[in-house]
Design an enzyme around this catalytic site. Structure first.
Site, PDB file in Angstrom:
ATOM      1  N   ARG A  57       8.870  -6.168  -4.092  1.00  0.00           N
ATOM      2  CA  ARG A  57       7.611  -6.925  -4.153  1.00  0.00           C
ATOM      3  C   ARG A  57       7.450  -7.827  -5.438  1.00  0.00           C
ATOM      4  NH1 ARG A  57       3.728  -2.230  -1.736  1.00  0.00           N
ATOM      5  NH2 ARG A  57       3.641  -3.068   0.527  1.00  0.00           N
ATOM      6  N   LYS A  98       0.568   7.335   5.221  1.00  0.00           N
ATOM      7  CA  LYS A  98      -0.847   6.535   5.507  1.00  0.00           C
ATOM      8  C   LYS A  98      -1.409   6.813   6.746  1.00  0.00           C
ATOM      9  CE  LYS A  98      -0.455   3.229   1.803  1.00  0.00           C
ATOM     10  NZ  LYS A  98      -0.157   1.844   1.278  1.00  0.00           N
ATOM     11  N   GLY A 122       5.998  -1.161   1.454  1.00  0.00           N
ATOM     12  CA  GLY A 122       6.664  -0.922   0.081  1.00  0.00           C
ATOM     13  C   GLY A 122       7.825   0.314   0.193  1.00  0.00           C
ATOM     14  N   GLY A 178       1.562  -2.243   6.607  1.00  0.00           N
ATOM     15  CA  GLY A 178       0.199  -2.364   7.130  1.00  0.00           C
ATOM     16  C   GLY A 178      -0.226  -3.819   7.770  1.00  0.00           C
TER      17      GLY A 178
HETATM   18  N1  LIG Z   1       6.368  14.359   6.702  1.00  0.00           N
HETATM   19  C1  LIG Z   1       5.988  13.572   5.505  1.00  0.00           C
HETATM   20  N2  LIG Z   1       5.017  14.201   4.808  1.00  0.00           N
HETATM   21  C2  LIG Z   1       4.630  13.827   3.893  1.00  0.00           C
HETATM   22  N3  LIG Z   1       4.734  12.679   3.301  1.00  0.00           N
HETATM   23  C3  LIG Z   1       5.712  11.789   4.016  1.00  0.00           C
HETATM   24  C4  LIG Z   1       6.320  12.507   5.283  1.00  0.00           C
HETATM   25  N4  LIG Z   1       7.280  11.643   5.754  1.00  0.00           N
HETATM   26  C5  LIG Z   1       7.162  10.423   4.971  1.00  0.00           C
HETATM   27  N5  LIG Z   1       6.447  10.787   3.974  1.00  0.00           N
HETATM   28  C6  LIG Z   1       6.089   9.554   2.795  1.00  0.00           C
HETATM   29  O1  LIG Z   1       5.444   8.586   3.247  1.00  0.00           O
HETATM   30  C7  LIG Z   1       5.514   7.873   2.256  1.00  0.00           C
HETATM   31  C8  LIG Z   1       5.402   6.278   2.693  1.00  0.00           C
HETATM   32  O2  LIG Z   1       4.372   5.964   3.553  1.00  0.00           O
HETATM   33  P1  LIG Z   1       3.742   4.576   3.710  1.00  0.00           P
HETATM   34  O3  LIG Z   1       2.978   4.003   2.517  1.00  0.00           O
HETATM   35  O4  LIG Z   1       2.758   4.700   4.874  1.00  0.00           O
HETATM   36  O5  LIG Z   1       4.953   3.502   3.972  1.00  0.00           O
HETATM   37  P2  LIG Z   1       5.207   1.844   3.445  1.00  0.00           P
HETATM   38  O6  LIG Z   1       4.920   1.974   2.107  1.00  0.00           O
HETATM   39  O7  LIG Z   1       6.410   1.786   4.057  1.00  0.00           O
HETATM   40  O8  LIG Z   1       4.147   1.314   4.323  1.00  0.00           O
HETATM   41  C9  LIG Z   1       6.719   7.561   1.617  1.00  0.00           C
HETATM   42  O9  LIG Z   1       6.327   7.945   0.013  1.00  0.00           O
HETATM   43  C10 LIG Z   1       7.405   9.309   1.924  1.00  0.00           C
HETATM   44  O10 LIG Z   1       7.554  10.260   1.190  1.00  0.00           O
HETATM   45  O1  LIG Z   2       1.678  -0.715   0.145  1.00  0.00           O
HETATM   46  C1  LIG Z   2       0.886  -1.325   0.769  1.00  0.00           C
HETATM   47  O2  LIG Z   2       0.742  -1.161   1.886  1.00  0.00           O
HETATM   48  P1  LIG Z   2       2.047  -0.557   2.900  1.00  0.00           P
HETATM   49  O3  LIG Z   2       2.249   0.845   2.334  1.00  0.00           O
HETATM   50  O4  LIG Z   2       1.378  -0.494   4.308  1.00  0.00           O
HETATM   51  O5  LIG Z   2       3.125  -1.407   2.886  1.00  0.00           O
HETATM   52  C2  LIG Z   2       0.067  -2.229   0.055  1.00  0.00           C
HETATM   53  O6  LIG Z   2       0.098  -2.483  -1.253  1.00  0.00           O
HETATM   54  C3  LIG Z   2      -1.465  -2.040   0.487  1.00  0.00           C
HETATM   55  O7  LIG Z   2      -1.795  -0.743  -0.154  1.00  0.00           O
HETATM   56  P2  LIG Z   2      -2.960   0.164   0.397  1.00  0.00           P
HETATM   57  O8  LIG Z   2      -2.653   0.602   1.809  1.00  0.00           O
HETATM   58  O9  LIG Z   2      -3.419   1.311  -0.697  1.00  0.00           O
HETATM   59  O10 LIG Z   2      -4.413  -1.039   0.590  1.00  0.00           O
END
Ligand SMILES: Nc1ncnc2c1ncn2[C@@H]1O[C@H](COP(=O)(O)OP(=O)(O)O)[C@@H](O)[C@H]1O
Ligand SMILES: O=C(OP(=O)(O)O)[C@H](O)COP(=O)(O)O
Length: 491
Positions: free
Chosen positions: A125, A287, A443, A466
């Site tokens: 990023r 999330k 991320g 997201g």
């Molecule tokens: N079963 C699980 N329990 C808790 N955390 C998890 C699990 N599977 C994945 N994760 C966590 O989810 C996090 C990423 O989630 P998210 O922020 O939604 O993805 P991204 O950043 O790609 O959008 C990672 O740090 C990972 O450790």
């Molecule tokens: O990491 C982010 O989103 P992502 O995990 O869905 O890629 C963005 O920085 C947005 O963060 P937020 O979901 O806390 O608003």
């Protein structure tokens, strides 16, 4: 340079880049992005019925009907076939004369993954923000760079400071990068007043103020107070209507898109508006509450949906299974039940893991066991999908022509729980080589494919998880909708 898109037909226009794009063909009617037009009643007005009114449109409203709207109304009255093309202004539209000596408030998404010692584990990023920053600095702007980092709950916390970003950004830009430990107020003003043309300063995490996520006008005004104009390059946060993404556009003009935002929207819009089939979405990560809702819309578009990561346990609870100490969003259980039912009704292939890797605590050296999903003991938590599930998912991906992936399959940061994520990453790399369009967003998801060493094999690495999903859903991204647009009308 501008982002342009041409949409023809009396359809509702949805989506990030197209938030302000409108098309009206004589004899049909359309309600689009704040422009409500109907040739049948010979009216054409500007309103905010879609909640998409841009700052540009707001300004037009403030002064009554603009020349553009009057022309549009006249053309419709005459029954002309009318095509309206609207596009967001880009930083590339601003020249040296526009930028030299100007204080530019740049919103980037520098929400990078950090380890326990605040070391950056993936700098994608930060690298992605560089082209816009270089452009501005080369043209003599004074850059105030802002971002959030993580989700601080209650004011400043050292682990959420943007300090780790500064040295990396300095390396990438090849120049000194300043830092202020606040994002509004006297310290920022003093620092900015002392800046020379072509200098950059990183402001502190905007989420240290709760007003940021509440998009409070007073806070947005304070953020804007130290700047002359706004560049939004935070694609990863464009789905949030926050003070630093949406609110500031009411106080800064011009308000334009950065190169990254533009690039992401151009690529993603093209790839997902008419995806090659079979089309699969993979949704995982942690999330859960902010992403589970997306699944319903995905069913309209996708042939297959694969669920992994922390998302899965809410579905298991909905099936009446015990999930031990795994991550569950209790208030989403009902939704999860409905989603599985709806997928079955719609004939969408909806794949949940059948086995999981468990840990006895959330630690890299936890004791582990792999069990079927109906045999999760009390006190154990699921941190990865199991090998049987991985195989099923890989088989399902084999014939796909478009795949969008957001959210790791497990806690890939710990080697013991990385196999599911790495396995999916490898399969996507393989099918990319066979012509499948693979889009990885988010991320942590991007960090995972980088860690797996296959990022360069994917069709597109997106800085937003997201945000990509919401774009795919056809939602308007508020951080995009709020930017100034250029408008061209032809008849
Ligand atoms: N079963 C699980 N329990 C808790 N955390 C998890 C699990 N599977 C994945 N994760 C966590 O989810 C996090 C990423 O989630 P998210 O922020 O939604 O993805 P991204 O950043 O790609 O959008 C990672 O740090 C990972 O450790
Ligand atoms: O990491 C982010 O989103 P992502 O995990 O869905 O890629 C963005 O920085 C947005 O963060 P937020 O979901 O806390 O608003």
């Amino acid at each position: 340079m501008m982002m342009s898109c041409r949409v023809v037909g009396g359809q509702r226009v949805r989506g990030g880049r197209r938030a302000m794009n409108a098309a009206v063909v004589g004899g049909s009617s359309a309600t689009v992005a704040g422009f409500s037009c109907s040739s049948a009643t010979s009216t054409c007005c500007v309103g905010s019925s879609q909640g998409l009114l841009s700052s540009g449109a707001s300004r037009m409203m403030g002064s009554g009907l603009s020349r553009f709207q009057r022309r549009q109304a006249n053309l419709i009255r005459r029954g002309a076939k009318l095509i309206v093309e609207a596009a967001k202004r880009s930083v590339g539209d601003l020249s040296e004369a526009d930028l030299k000596g100007k204080k530019v408030f740049v919103r980037a998404d520098l929400n990078v993954p950090l380890d326990g010692d605040c070391n950056i584990t993936d700098d994608t990023r930060i690298r992605a923000a560089v082209p816009t920053l270089k452009y501005l600095l080369d043209k003599g702007a004074k850059v105030l760079l802002t971002s959030h980092l993580g989700r601080p709950k209650d004011g400043p916390e050292d682990k959420f400071r943007l300090n780790p970003v500064v040295p990396r950004l300095s390396e990438l830009l090849g120049m000194e990068v300043g830092k202020v430990d606040d994002c509004v107020g006297a310290d920022v003003t003093a620092k900015v007043d002392a800046m020379a043309d072509g200098e950059i300063v990183v402001l502190e995490n905007v989420r240290f103020y709760k007003e940021e996520t509440k998009n409070e006008a007073g806070f947005a005004e304070k953020l804007a107070a130290n700047a002359d104009m706004f560049v939004n390059d935070a694609f990863g946060t464009a789905h949030r209507a926050h003070a630093s993404t949406e609110g500031v556009t009411k106080y800064l003009s011009p308000a334009v898109s950065g190169f990254l935002l533009q690039k992401e929207l151009d690529y993603l819009d093209g790839a997902v508006s008419d995806p090659k089939k079979p089309f699969c979405a993979i949704v995982g990560g942690s999330k859960v509450s902010s992403k589970i809702g997306v699944i319903e819309s995905l069913m309209e578009k996708c042939d297959k949906i694969i669920i992994g990561g922390g998302m899965i346990f809410t579905f298991y609870v909905a099936r009446g299974l015990s999930v031990g100490a795994s991550l569950v969003e209790e208030d989403k259980v009902e939704l999860a039940r409905d989603l599985e039912k709806k997928a079955a009704e719609m004939g969408v292939e909806f794949l949940l893991p059948t086995d999981v890797v468990l840990a006895d605590n959330f630690a890299p050296d936890a004791n582990t066991q792999t069990v079927s999903i109906d045999a999760i003991p009390d006190g154990w938590m699921g941190l990865d999908i199991g090998p049987e599930s991985l195989k099923t998912f890989q088989d399902a991906l084999g014939d796909c022509k478009t795949v969008v992936w957001n959210g790791p399959m497990g806690v890939f940061e710990f080697d013991a729980f990385a196999a599911g994520t790495v396995g999916i990453a490898d399969t996507l790399a393989e099918i990319s080589g066979k012509g499948c369009c693979t889009i990885i967003g988010g991320g942590d998801s991007v960090a995972a494919v980088e860690k797996a060493g296959v990022a360069d094999k994917m069709s597109h690495i997106s800085t937003g998880g997201g945000a990509s999903l919401e774009l795919l859903e056809g939602k308007v991204l508020p951080g995009v909708a709020a930017l100034d647009e250029t408008v061209a009308v032809s008849a």
